[in-house]
Scaffold this motif. Structure first.
Motif, PDB file in Angstrom:
ATOM      1  N   SER A   1       0.813  -1.390  -0.018  1.00 41.80           N
ATOM      2  CA  SER A   1       0.093   0.110   0.111  1.00 41.80           C
ATOM      3  C   SER A   1       1.009   1.271   0.003  1.00 41.80           C
TER       4      SER A   1
ATOM      5  N   THR B   1      -1.166  -2.125  -9.102  1.00 40.76           N
ATOM      6  CA  THR B   1      -1.221  -3.301  -8.280  1.00 40.76           C
ATOM      7  C   THR B   1      -1.593  -4.482  -9.375  1.00 40.76           C
TER       8      THR B   1
ATOM      9  N   ARG C   1      -5.378  -7.245  -6.484  1.00 45.25           N
ATOM     10  CA  ARG C   1      -6.266  -6.437  -6.124  1.00 45.25           C
ATOM     11  C   ARG C   1      -7.490  -6.946  -5.423  1.00 45.25           C
ATOM     12  N   GLU C   2      -8.300  -8.045  -5.639  1.00 46.04           N
ATOM     13  CA  GLU C   2      -9.187  -8.604  -4.860  1.00 46.04           C
ATOM     14  C   GLU C   2      -8.714  -9.003  -3.508  1.00 46.04           C
TER      15      GLU C   2
ATOM     16  N   ASN D   1      -4.817   2.956  -4.689  1.00 45.47           N
ATOM     17  CA  ASN D   1      -5.444   2.422  -3.395  1.00 45.47           C
ATOM     18  C   ASN D   1      -6.937   2.626  -2.973  1.00 45.47           C
TER      19      ASN D   1
ATOM     20  N   ARG E   1      -9.025   1.029  -5.702  1.00 42.66           N
ATOM     21  CA  ARG E   1      -9.269  -0.396  -5.480  1.00 42.66           C
ATOM     22  C   ARG E   1     -10.020  -0.744  -4.592  1.00 42.66           C
TER      23      ARG E   1
ATOM     24  N   ASN F   1     -13.498  -2.798  -4.534  1.00 41.22           N
ATOM     25  CA  ASN F   1     -13.908  -4.207  -3.572  1.00 41.22           C
ATOM     26  C   ASN F   1     -15.142  -3.735  -2.851  1.00 41.22           C
TER      27      ASN F   1
ATOM     28  N   MET G   1      -6.665   1.626 -12.560  1.00 45.25           N
ATOM     29  CA  MET G   1      -7.519   0.934 -11.258  1.00 45.25           C
ATOM     30  C   MET G   1      -8.827   1.651 -11.340  1.00 45.25           C
TER      31      MET G   1
ATOM     32  N   TRP H   1     -10.683  -0.697 -13.465  1.00 45.25           N
ATOM     33  CA  TRP H   1     -10.909  -2.194 -12.763  1.00 45.25           C
ATOM     34  C   TRP H   1     -11.981  -2.033 -11.693  1.00 45.25           C
ATOM     35  N   ALA H   2     -12.008  -0.986 -11.035  1.00 47.38           N
ATOM     36  CA  ALA H   2     -12.877  -0.780  -9.936  1.00 47.38           C
ATOM     37  C   ALA H   2     -14.265  -0.776 -10.622  1.00 47.38           C
TER      38      ALA H   2
ATOM     39  N   ARG I   1     -15.112  -4.191 -11.213  1.00 48.20           N
ATOM     40  CA  ARG I   1     -15.527  -5.029  -9.879  1.00 48.20           C
ATOM     41  C   ARG I   1     -17.026  -4.592  -9.382  1.00 48.20           C
TER      42      ARG I   1
ATOM     43  N   GLU J   1      -7.285  -2.129 -19.814  1.00 45.81           N
ATOM     44  CA  GLU J   1      -7.995  -2.179 -18.274  1.00 45.81           C
ATOM     45  C   GLU J   1      -9.385  -2.145 -18.337  1.00 45.81           C
TER      46      GLU J   1
END
Ligand code: SF4
Ligand code: SF4
Length: 372
Positions: A213, A220, A225-226, A301, A304, A308, A333, A336-337, A340, A364
């Motif tokens: 972190s 990452t 990531r998860e 961070n 992410r 999550n 990211m 990605w978020a 997710r 991504e």
């Protein structure tokens, strides 16, 4: 000339939870371990911490005779649960920058020593947990943490502070052993989300969420990531699951007002949009392992953690940040978020973001669309 009892009395007067004494003999086993695992600990050197030099107290103070270890309790008061879910507890009330709490008490203790003719050094590179165990203050956990023999119900919420001094005092009986009960089937090792705990007392720092972190390089890796879950800075998971910590975690503690007052400045949305002024005035005084050159890592961070959370409420802020941030690691990211979080809103947002994007960000977005 003052004696050991005078020093013990002063330590308690300065607000420390326990105190122990050990010789200034070198920590040979630690030196060997560090020499074997130089690659894994290279990050410490990059931070200016020569851990190998720290294994010989005489390199810190040439006429070193004794190491005095004071036990600081960093979790004496309750923190807001939001803060505990995203930030390691040891960073929440850390005054190494603000110098308004622990630093003053260390200074008062050192002044007492100097008034009584004792020179001291407070090194950061000396193996402080090993020194604490050699001083009889506690035992090791298989999670690589240090457990007190006396305070916080014998839990791990402590920070040993070492003073190398030039006067001889009789050493205390060492408690250099692992103190985990046989019936605990290594809960910490199986619970570590990233597999950083490779076995009893064996950690791969580069896989630990705490390290990742604040020092992780690049975006990452996908497979972490998860598992990194909701942590933004630090991780307490292997301490939270530990039965040795259960008695203290079950206590009703008074609220830490200083940390409660920080809550608004550390909301995920605030951190995602923060500028250098917010970071330097509100965040850095408490969590300072990254400078304002590394805002990208904070934002990555946070994105992410938002992903999550799987909470659609973050989609508008993730979108706004996507348009305001330049760093491709953060943009990647954010994509990605959204993937997710998933669902029609996230998919629409991702499709809108795709035109004109190339390289890592495009990759991504496409992966996120597949997932969403
Ligand atoms: S702090 Fe978190 S990531 Fe690091 S070893 Fe413990 S559980 Fe694993
Ligand atoms: S979880 Fe179990 S093995 Fe791990 S430190 Fe705690 S008591 Fe020891």
């Amino acid at each position: 000339m003052i004696g050991k009892n005078d020093i013990i009395e002063k330590a308690y007067e300065c607000g420390f939870g326990d105190i122990g004494f050990t010789t200034a003999d070198p920590f040979d086993s630690q030196r060997e371990l560090l020499e074997e695992r130089q690659k894994e600990y290279a990050f410490a050197n990059q931070m200016g911490l020569d851990l190998i030099a720290g294994t010989d107290p005489k390199q810190i103070l040439p006429d070193a005779k004794t190491i005095i270890v004071l036990m600081e309790i960093y979790f004496n008061e309750a923190f807001p649960s939001f803060m505990e879910k995203h930030f390691g507890r040891c960073y929440l009330d850390d005054d190494r920058m603000t110098k308004d709490g622990l630093a003053k008490r260390i200074k008062a203790f050192r002044s007492f020593l100097i008034e009584n003719g004792i020179q001291s050094k407070v090194p950061f590179n000396l193996p402080h947990r090993l020194a604490a165990a050699r001083s009889g203050l506690g035992t090791f956990g298989k999670n690589c943490l240090f457990y007190s023999n006396k305070v916080v119900c014998q839990g791990s919420w402590v920070l040993p502070i070492v003073f190398v001094v030039n006067q001889e005092f009789s050493p205390d009986e060492p408690t250099l052993r692992v103190g985990c009960p046989d019936w605990c089937k290594n809960s910490c090792i199986s619970a570590c989300p990233t597999g950083a705990l490779k076995g009893p007392r064996k950690i791969d720092p580069a896989r630990c969420i705490s390290y990742l972190s604040y020092y992780g390089q690049g975006i990452t890796p996908m497979e972490l990531r998860e598992p990194m879950g909701m942590w933004v800075y630090g991780c307490d998971h292997c301490q939270n699951v530990c039965p040795r910590n259960a008695p203290w975690l079950a206590r009703e503690l008074p609220v830490n007002k200083k940390v409660a007052a920080m809550l608004d400045d550390f909301k995920l949305v605030k951190l995602l949009h923060m500028d250098k002024a917010h970071f330097n005035n509100k965040v850095f005084p408490h969590m300072f392992y990254m400078s304002d050159q590394d805002l990208w890592r904070w934002k990555m961070n946070v994105a992410r953690a938002m992903g999550n959370s799987r909470d659609e409420k973050f989609i508008p802020d993730l979108l706004t940040a996507f348009h305001n941030v330049n760093d491709e690691k953060v943009l990647g990211m954010i994509a990605w978020a959204m993937g997710r979080i998933g669902g029609p809103k996230a998919r629409k947002a991702l499709n809108d973001l795709l035109p004109g994007r190339d390289g890592l960000v495009r990759e991504e977005i496409l992966l996120a669309l597949e997932k969403s």
